[in-house]
Motif scaffolding. Structure first.
Motif, PDB file in Angstrom:
ATOM      1  N   THR A 278       0.827  -1.201   0.000  1.00 42.53           N
ATOM      2  CA  THR A 278       0.000   0.000   0.000  1.00 42.53           C
ATOM      3  C   THR A 278       0.863   1.254   0.000  1.00 42.53           C
ATOM      4  OG1 THR A 278      -0.134  -0.105   2.390  1.00 42.53           O
ATOM      5  CG2 THR A 278      -1.940  -1.112   1.153  1.00 42.53           C
TER       6      THR A 278
ATOM      7  N   MET B  41       2.289   4.806  -1.010  1.00 44.39           N
ATOM      8  CA  MET B  41       1.636   6.021  -1.477  1.00 44.39           C
ATOM      9  C   MET B  41       2.141   6.331  -2.879  1.00 44.39           C
ATOM     10  SD  MET B  41       1.997   8.297   1.975  1.00 44.39           S
ATOM     11  CE  MET B  41       0.884   9.563   1.444  1.00 44.39           C
TER      12      MET B  41
ATOM     13  N   GLY C 101       2.250  -2.320   4.826  1.00 44.89           N
ATOM     14  CA  GLY C 101       1.045  -1.695   5.376  1.00 44.89           C
ATOM     15  C   GLY C 101       0.829  -0.271   4.888  1.00 44.89           C
ATOM     16  N   PRO C 102      -0.181   0.400   5.456  1.00 45.61           N
ATOM     17  CA  PRO C 102      -0.479   1.778   5.065  1.00 45.61           C
ATOM     18  C   PRO C 102       0.630   2.740   5.487  1.00 45.61           C
ATOM     19  CG  PRO C 102      -1.790   1.145   6.961  1.00 45.61           C
ATOM     20  CD  PRO C 102      -1.070  -0.089   6.504  1.00 45.61           C
ATOM     21  N   ARG C 103       0.672   3.867   4.805  1.00 43.82           N
ATOM     22  CA  ARG C 103       1.701   4.886   5.077  1.00 43.82           C
ATOM     23  C   ARG C 103       1.055   6.246   5.249  1.00 43.82           C
ATOM     24  NH1 ARG C 103       6.600   2.778   1.224  1.00 43.82           N
ATOM     25  NH2 ARG C 103       6.365   0.608   1.802  1.00 43.82           N
ATOM     26  N   ARG C 104       1.793   7.153   5.858  1.00 47.18           N
ATOM     27  CA  ARG C 104       1.334   8.533   6.043  1.00 47.18           C
ATOM     28  C   ARG C 104       2.529   9.460   5.884  1.00 47.18           C
ATOM     29  NH1 ARG C 104       0.521   9.286  12.537  1.00 47.18           N
ATOM     30  NH2 ARG C 104       2.258   7.992  13.193  1.00 47.18           N
TER      31      ARG C 104
ATOM     32  N   ASP D 247       0.887   2.091  10.417  1.00 43.84           N
ATOM     33  CA  ASP D 247       0.299   1.025  11.227  1.00 43.84           C
ATOM     34  C   ASP D 247       1.208   0.498  12.330  1.00 43.84           C
ATOM     35  OD1 ASP D 247       2.105  -0.061   9.441  1.00 43.84           O
ATOM     36  OD2 ASP D 247       0.869  -1.817   8.969  1.00 43.84           O
TER      37      ASP D 247
ATOM     38  N   ASP E  91      -3.249   7.391  11.414  1.00 44.81           N
ATOM     39  CA  ASP E  91      -3.528   7.533   9.989  1.00 44.81           C
ATOM     40  C   ASP E  91      -3.483   8.979   9.497  1.00 44.81           C
ATOM     41  OD1 ASP E  91      -5.781   8.351  11.299  1.00 44.81           O
ATOM     42  OD2 ASP E  91      -7.175   7.112  10.172  1.00 44.81           O
TER      43      ASP E  91
END
Length: 111
Positions: free
Chosen positions: A2, A4, A19-22, A63, A89
């Motif tokens: 995932t 960006m 996992g997700p990133r910010r 995450d 998030d």
């Protein structure tokens, strides 16, 4: 994965992470005219980035905890500080400041 989408001016997270990133932005300030000849170094999970004074944006995992550190490369390592960024998030803004009288720097969340 995932990751960006690539964004101009954002340093990507290059270590293994599915996992997700910010985004995390650090405002690097010295408050000292002499500091301009020394470069700040930002660490993200142990990976070092030689950057410039001012605002620098990184992509980081959202995450899990992320270890963030900043120090100054001069004749020796100085003005060091670090923090453990908790999962979340939302984008994060931090401020790094040098404190030459104490020999330490500070890294604090900005609101």
């Amino acid at each position: 994965m995932t990751a960006m989408p690539a964004q101009p001016g954002v340093i990507p997270y290059v270590d293994a992470h599915d996992g997700p990133r910010r985004l995390m932005t650090i405002a690097l300030t010295s408050g000292n005219a002499g500091a301009g000849r020394h470069v700040p170094v930002v660490g993200v999970d142990g990976r070092r980035y030689v950057v410039v004074w001012g605002a620098v944006t990184f992509e980081v995992p959202a995450d899990r905890n992320v270890h963030v550190s900043v120090h100054i490369e001069a004749d020796y390592l100085t003005q060091a500080c670090s923090l453990l960024l908790p999962p979340g998030d939302q984008p994060v803004s931090l401020r790094y400041e040098t404190h030459y009288t104490s020999g330490r720097g500070s890294l604090t969340p900005q609101t």
